[in-house]
Design a protein around this motif. Structure first.
Motif, mmCIF file in Angstrom:
data_model
loop_
_atom_site.group_PDB
_atom_site.id
_atom_site.type_symbol
_atom_site.label_atom_id
_atom_site.label_comp_id
_atom_site.label_asym_id
_atom_site.label_seq_id
_atom_site.Cartn_x
_atom_site.Cartn_y
_atom_site.Cartn_z
ATOM 1 N N ASP A 1 0.821 -1.207 0.000
ATOM 2 C CA ASP A 1 0.000 0.000 0.000
ATOM 3 C C ASP A 1 0.853 1.255 0.000
ATOM 4 O OD1 ASP A 1 -2.870 -0.485 0.003
ATOM 5 O OD2 ASP A 1 -2.535 -1.587 1.857
ATOM 6 N N THR A 2 0.347 2.249 -0.714
ATOM 7 C CA THR A 2 0.908 3.596 -0.636
ATOM 8 C C THR A 2 0.110 4.381 0.404
ATOM 9 O OG1 THR A 2 -0.579 4.449 -2.337
ATOM 10 C CG2 THR A 2 1.532 3.506 -3.075
ATOM 11 N N ILE A 3 0.550 5.583 0.691
ATOM 12 C CA ILE A 3 -0.193 6.415 1.632
ATOM 13 C C ILE A 3 -1.603 6.667 1.107
ATOM 14 C CG2 ILE A 3 -0.334 8.744 2.612
ATOM 15 C CD1 ILE A 3 2.642 8.690 3.006
ATOM 16 N N GLU A 4 -1.742 6.915 -0.203
ATOM 17 C CA GLU A 4 -3.062 7.202 -0.757
ATOM 18 C C GLU A 4 -3.987 5.994 -0.671
ATOM 19 O OE1 GLU A 4 -4.604 9.923 -4.250
ATOM 20 O OE2 GLU A 4 -3.595 8.157 -5.055
ATOM 21 N N THR A 5 -3.505 4.817 -1.037
ATOM 22 C CA THR A 5 -4.382 3.640 -0.977
ATOM 23 C C THR A 5 -4.707 3.285 0.473
ATOM 24 O OG1 THR A 5 -2.497 2.096 -1.042
ATOM 25 C CG2 THR A 5 -3.508 2.715 -3.150
ATOM 26 N N ALA A 6 -3.758 3.518 1.378
ATOM 27 C CA ALA A 6 -4.014 3.230 2.785
ATOM 28 C C ALA A 6 -5.092 4.147 3.352
ATOM 29 C CB ALA A 6 -2.728 3.379 3.597
ATOM 30 N N VAL A 7 -5.009 5.434 3.035
ATOM 31 C CA VAL A 7 -6.017 6.385 3.526
ATOM 32 C C VAL A 7 -7.388 6.020 2.984
ATOM 33 C CG1 VAL A 7 -6.800 8.789 3.403
ATOM 34 C CG2 VAL A 7 -4.407 8.285 3.908
ATOM 35 N N THR A 8 -7.454 5.657 1.702
ATOM 36 C CA THR A 8 -8.730 5.273 1.107
ATOM 37 C C THR A 8 -9.319 4.051 1.802
ATOM 38 O OG1 THR A 8 -8.074 6.169 -1.046
ATOM 39 C CG2 THR A 8 -9.885 4.596 -1.027
ATOM 40 N N LYS A 9 -8.498 3.035 2.068
ATOM 41 C CA LYS A 9 -8.977 1.826 2.749
ATOM 42 C C LYS A 9 -9.457 2.138 4.164
ATOM 43 C CE LYS A 9 -6.127 -1.597 0.298
ATOM 44 N NZ LYS A 9 -5.049 -2.612 0.450
ATOM 45 N N ILE A 10 -8.700 2.959 4.869
ATOM 46 C CA ILE A 10 -9.072 3.296 6.250
ATOM 47 C C ILE A 10 -10.387 4.057 6.283
ATOM 48 C CG2 ILE A 10 -8.440 4.756 8.213
ATOM 49 C CD1 ILE A 10 -5.504 3.954 7.686
ATOM 50 N N VAL A 11 -10.549 5.020 5.374
ATOM 51 C CA VAL A 11 -11.797 5.789 5.332
ATOM 52 C C VAL A 11 -12.965 4.882 4.982
ATOM 53 C CG1 VAL A 11 -13.044 7.621 4.117
ATOM 54 C CG2 VAL A 11 -10.680 7.983 4.830
ATOM 55 N N ALA A 12 -12.767 3.971 4.034
ATOM 56 C CA ALA A 12 -13.848 3.067 3.618
ATOM 57 C C ALA A 12 -14.304 2.184 4.765
ATOM 58 C CB ALA A 12 -13.394 2.208 2.433
ATOM 59 N N ILE A 13 -13.366 1.595 5.501
ATOM 60 C CA ILE A 13 -13.725 0.668 6.575
ATOM 61 C C ILE A 13 -14.311 1.422 7.765
ATOM 62 C CG2 ILE A 13 -11.665 0.486 8.029
ATOM 63 C CD1 ILE A 13 -13.325 -2.498 6.311
ATOM 64 N N THR A 14 -13.830 2.654 7.986
ATOM 65 C CA THR A 14 -14.354 3.457 9.090
ATOM 66 C C THR A 14 -15.747 3.976 8.761
ATOM 67 O OG1 THR A 14 -12.074 4.120 9.584
ATOM 68 C CG2 THR A 14 -13.820 5.349 10.668
ATOM 69 N N ALA A 15 -15.981 4.322 7.497
ATOM 70 C CA ALA A 15 -17.317 4.757 7.078
ATOM 71 C C ALA A 15 -18.333 3.653 7.328
ATOM 72 C CB ALA A 15 -17.307 5.141 5.593
ATOM 73 N N LYS A 16 -17.943 2.401 7.084
ATOM 74 C CA LYS A 16 -18.836 1.264 7.349
ATOM 75 C C LYS A 16 -19.234 1.240 8.814
ATOM 76 C CE LYS A 16 -18.790 -3.787 7.717
ATOM 77 N NZ LYS A 16 -20.121 -4.067 7.179
ATOM 78 N N ARG A 17 -18.269 1.438 9.691
ATOM 79 C CA ARG A 17 -18.555 1.387 11.128
ATOM 80 C C ARG A 17 -19.430 2.554 11.556
ATOM 81 N NH1 ARG A 17 -14.163 0.691 15.997
ATOM 82 N NH2 ARG A 17 -15.639 -0.090 17.538
ATOM 83 N N ILE A 18 -19.145 3.736 11.059
ATOM 84 C CA ILE A 18 -19.912 4.920 11.456
ATOM 85 C C ILE A 18 -21.357 4.799 10.980
ATOM 86 C CG2 ILE A 18 -20.158 7.408 11.098
ATOM 87 C CD1 ILE A 18 -17.066 7.538 10.993
ATOM 88 N N ILE A 19 -21.547 4.594 9.683
ATOM 89 C CA ILE A 19 -22.894 4.544 9.124
ATOM 90 C C ILE A 19 -23.656 3.329 9.649
ATOM 91 C CG2 ILE A 19 -24.228 4.359 6.974
ATOM 92 C CD1 ILE A 19 -21.948 5.869 5.596
ATOM 93 N N GLY A 20 -22.944 2.217 9.824
ATOM 94 C CA GLY A 20 -23.590 1.001 10.308
ATOM 95 C C GLY A 20 -24.104 1.095 11.728
ATOM 96 N N ASN A 21 -23.637 2.082 12.499
ATOM 97 C CA ASN A 21 -24.066 2.221 13.888
ATOM 98 C C ASN A 21 -25.098 3.328 14.100
ATOM 99 O OD1 ASN A 21 -22.664 0.241 15.652
ATOM 100 N ND2 ASN A 21 -20.849 1.135 14.711
#
Length: 549
Positions: free
Chosen positions: A265-285
Motif C-alpha cells: 500500500d501507498t499512503i493514498e491507498t491506505a487512507v482510502t482503505k481506512i476511510v472506507a472501513i471506518t465509514a462502514k462502522r460509522i454509518i452502520g451504527n
C-alpha cells in the motif's frame, strides 16, 4: 447462433457485464428480468447454464425519511419515466437462524408467472453485498437451485424442509433508470411494510443501486440532488430490518474491522482503505444509536468517529483541506454524542453496583431516576443528529472518499510506500505516551487523563498498522498496552462519575446523598486499582515496540 453455442462462449470467470454482453443482454435488463432474450434463455437452456447468468456483487445506497421527502428526492434525480409495481417477498431461514448467523439471507419473490430465489451476503463494505439469483417455476426455498457460484461451503448443508418463512415484505415500488456519465443506476422508491406473525413495521426507503460503472459517480450524483431535503443515510437491508422484527430486537451495533493494509500500500491507498472501513462502522451504527435500546450503538458510533480523526492525524502532513473538514465534522458529531454516552455508562456501570449494594435510603435510586430522564432527553438529541442535513452530507462525503472517487484527501507523498510512514507514526505516538507519562506514580488525575488520550491514539495507530507486522511479534506489546488502557479507562470513568453525579443531583437532597455514595464508592475502587495501574505502566514502558523488529 444457437443457445447452446452462446452458453459455450460464456466463461464463469468473465465479469457480469461480459457474460451478459455475450448473451446480448444489458445488465439492467437482466436485473429486472425485462429482457426477452434473457427470459427465453432462462427458460429454455439447461438449468445450470441459466443459473450462471445472475451472480452479482450488489452496490446500493439507501435513504430513509418521510414519504414526502423521499418522493421529492426521487423526482429530483431525473432519469427515465418511472414504473410502478407491487413487490411481495418472503424471507426464509431455519428455526435456529443458521443462514442469518452465517451472514446470509434467502428470499423468494414473484416475478410474473415465475419466481426468483435470491441469496444475499453481507460483505465487508457498507454498500456492497454478494447476490446470487435463479429463476424458478414454483416457490421452493431450495439452496441447491442457486447458481454454481453461490458460496455453499460458507452456508453449509441446509435441506429445503428446514427452511421456514420468517417474514414478508409488501411494497409498492416505483422505479426509474438513471444513466450518468460513468454510471448506470436503478432508483427505487419503496413504501410498504414488513410483516412477521403478529408484528409489523412500516418500510419507507429510497434505494440507489449501481448497475454498471463507478460507485463514486452514483454517490456524487445523489449528494448533488439532495439539496435541503431531510433524509437519513443508511445501509440496513430489508433482511436486517425483518430479522430485527422477528426477534423484536434492536439494530445490531457494528464493531471495528481492521482495514486490509499491506506492505504494497501507498499512503493514498491506505487512507482510502481506512476511510472506507471506518465509514462502514460509522454509518452502520447510526440505526442502533438512534434506536437506543442497546447502548453499544452510541458507543461504537463514537469510536468510529474518533478512529477517523485519529487516522487523519497519522497522515496529517500529507492530507488536504477536504480531509480536515471530514475530521472537523467527525469531531462535531462525536461531541454531540458525548452526553448520551456518559449517561449510558453512569446508569449501566457507575450507579448500578451502588444500588445493588443496597445502601439505606432512597438516594441512589433517586439519582438513577434523574439520570434516566436526562438520558432520554439526550437520546432525542441523538435522533435529531441522525436527521441533520450536515451530518448526512458528511456521511455521503465519507462514502465518496472511501470509494476513492476523485479522492483528493492525500495531496503529498501519494505514492510513498506506507510502511516507513507507519513505523514513524507509531514511533512518535509511543514517544508521546512516554513523555506525558513521565513520573507516572506522582501524576494527578488530570495529568493521567492526558496519558489516557495519548495511549488511545497509540492504540488506534496499532490497530490500523498491526497487519503490516507479524501478529506473534506485536502481541506482547499490544497486550500490555491494552492492560494499561483498561486501568486508565477506569480512572476516567471515576472522574466522569464524580462530575456527572454532582450535576445530576444539584438541588435535590435525596439525589445529593446518592451522589455522595457514588463518589465514595469510586474513590475506594480507585485505591484498589492503583497498584495494578502502576504495575501496568511499568510493564508497558518495558515492552519492546513491535515495529522495531
Amino acid at each position: 447462433m444457437s443457445d447452446k453455442t452462446i452458453i459455450q462462449q460464456i466463461a464463469f470467470s468473465d465479469s457480469i457485464p461480459e457474460r451478459l454482453s455475450k448473451l446480448g443482454v444489458k445488465r439492467s435488463e437482466a436485473r429486472s428480468g425485462s429482457s426477452p432474450s434473457f427470459n427465453s434463455i432462462g427458460r429454455d437452456l439447461p438449468f445450470a447454464a441459466a443459473q450462471g447468468n445472475d451472480s452479482f456483487e450488489e452496490d446500493e445506497l439507501k435513504l430513509t425519511g418521510t414519504p414526502a421527502s423521499l418522493s421529492a428526492i426521487f423526482k429530483a434525480v431525473g432519469g427515465e419515466p418511472s414504473q410502478s409495481s407491487k413487490v411481495v417477498s418472503t424471507y426464509y431461514d431455519t428455526s435456529d437462524k443458521r443462514l442469518w448467523r452465517r451472514g446470509f439471507s434467502l428470499r423468494i419473490r414473484r416475478k410474473g408467472e415465475r419466481y426468483e430465489l435470491t441469496l444475499k451476503q453481507q460483505g465487508d463494505d457498507s454498500l456492497r453485498r454478494g447476490e446470487w439469483t435463479t429463476v424458478m417455476h414454483a416457490p421452493v426455498p431450495d439452496i441447491g437451485r442457486l447458481p454454481p457460484q453461490a458460496p455453499r461451503g460458507e452456508i453449509g448443508t441446509i435441506l429445503p424442509e428446514e427452511l421456514q418463512p420468517r417474514f414478508t415484505t409488501e411494497i409498492d415500488r416505483t422505479q426509474r433508470h438513471l444513466d450518468l456519465p460513468g454510471a448506470s443506476v436503478e432508483v427505487s422508491l419503496d413504501v410498504g411494510r414488513i410483516v412477521s406473525d403478529e408484528r409489523e413495521a412500516p418500510l419507507v426507503e429510497l434505494e440507489f443501486e449501481l448497475l454498471d460503472g463507478h460507485l463514486a459517480v452514483m454517490l456524487k450524483h445523489v449528494k448533488s440532488v439532495l439539496g435541503r431535503r431531510r433524509f437519513v443515510v443508511g445501509t440496513r437491508s430489508k433482511a436486517d430490518r425483518g430479522m430485527e422484527l422477528v426477534d423484536n430486537a434492536p439494530p445490531a451495533p457494528v464493531k471495528a474491522i481492521k482495514p486490509p493494509l499491506s506492505g504494497a500500500d501507498t499512503i493514498e491507498t491506505a487512507v482510502t482503505k481506512i476511510v472506507a472501513i471506518t465509514a462502514k462502522r460509522i454509518i452502520g451504527n447510526v440505526a442502533a444509536a438512534v434506536d437506543g435500546r442497546d447502548p453499544e450503538g452510541v458507543h461504537q458510533l463514537r469510536i468510529g468517529l474518533r478512529r477517523l480523526r485519529s487516522a487523519f492525524g497519522l497522515f496529517n502532513g500529507a492530507l488536504s483541506r477536504r480531509a480536515a473538514i471530514l475530521g472537523d465534522n467527525a469531531k462535531r458529531a462525536c461531541t454531540a454524542l458525548g452526553d448520551v454516552r456518559d449517561l449510558d455508562v453512569f446508569l449501566l456501570e457507575t450507579i448500578a453496583p451502588v444500588i445493588e449494594s443496597r445502601f439505606d435510603g432512597p438516594g441512589p435510586a433517586r439519582l438513577a431516576s434523574i439520570a434516566e430522564e436526562r438520558r432520554q432527553e439526550a437520546y432525542e438529541g441523538t435522533r435529531q443528529l441522525a436527521s441533520e442535513r450536515w451530518f448526512n452530507s458528511f456521511l455521503l462525503d465519507l462514502l465518496i472518499a472511501g470509494e476513492g472517487g476523485g479522492n483528493g484527501l492525500v495531496i503529498r507523498d501519494r505514492n510513498k510506500l506506507l510502511l516507513p510512514s507507519a513505523v514513524e507514526a507509531l514511533r512518535k505516538r509511543h514517544k508521546k505516551v512516554l513523555k506525558v507519562g513521565r513520573g507516572f506514580a506522582g501524576l494527578s488525575s488530570s495529568e493521567r487523563h492526558e496519558v489516557r488520550i495519548a495511549l488511545k491514539k497509540l492504540r488506534y495507530a496499532c490497530d490500523y498498522f498491526q497487519p503490516l507486522f507479524k501478529k506473534s511479534v506485536a502481541r506482547p506489546y499490544l497486550k500490555r498496552l491494552a492492560s494499561l488502557q483498561l486501568d486508565l479507562g477506569r480512572l476516567n470513568d471515576a472522574t466522569v462519575a464524580e462530575t456527572l453525579a454532582d450535576q445530576l443531583a444539584a438541588g435535590d437532597t435525596d439525589a445529593m446523598i446518592g451522589a455522595a455514595l457514588v463518589k465514595g464508592w469510586y474513590r475506594h475502587r480507585l485505591q484498589s486499582v492503583e497498584p495494578h495501574m502502576l504495575d501496568a505502566w511499568r510493564r508497558f514502558t518495558e515492552a519492546r515496540p513491535f515495529w522495531r523488529t
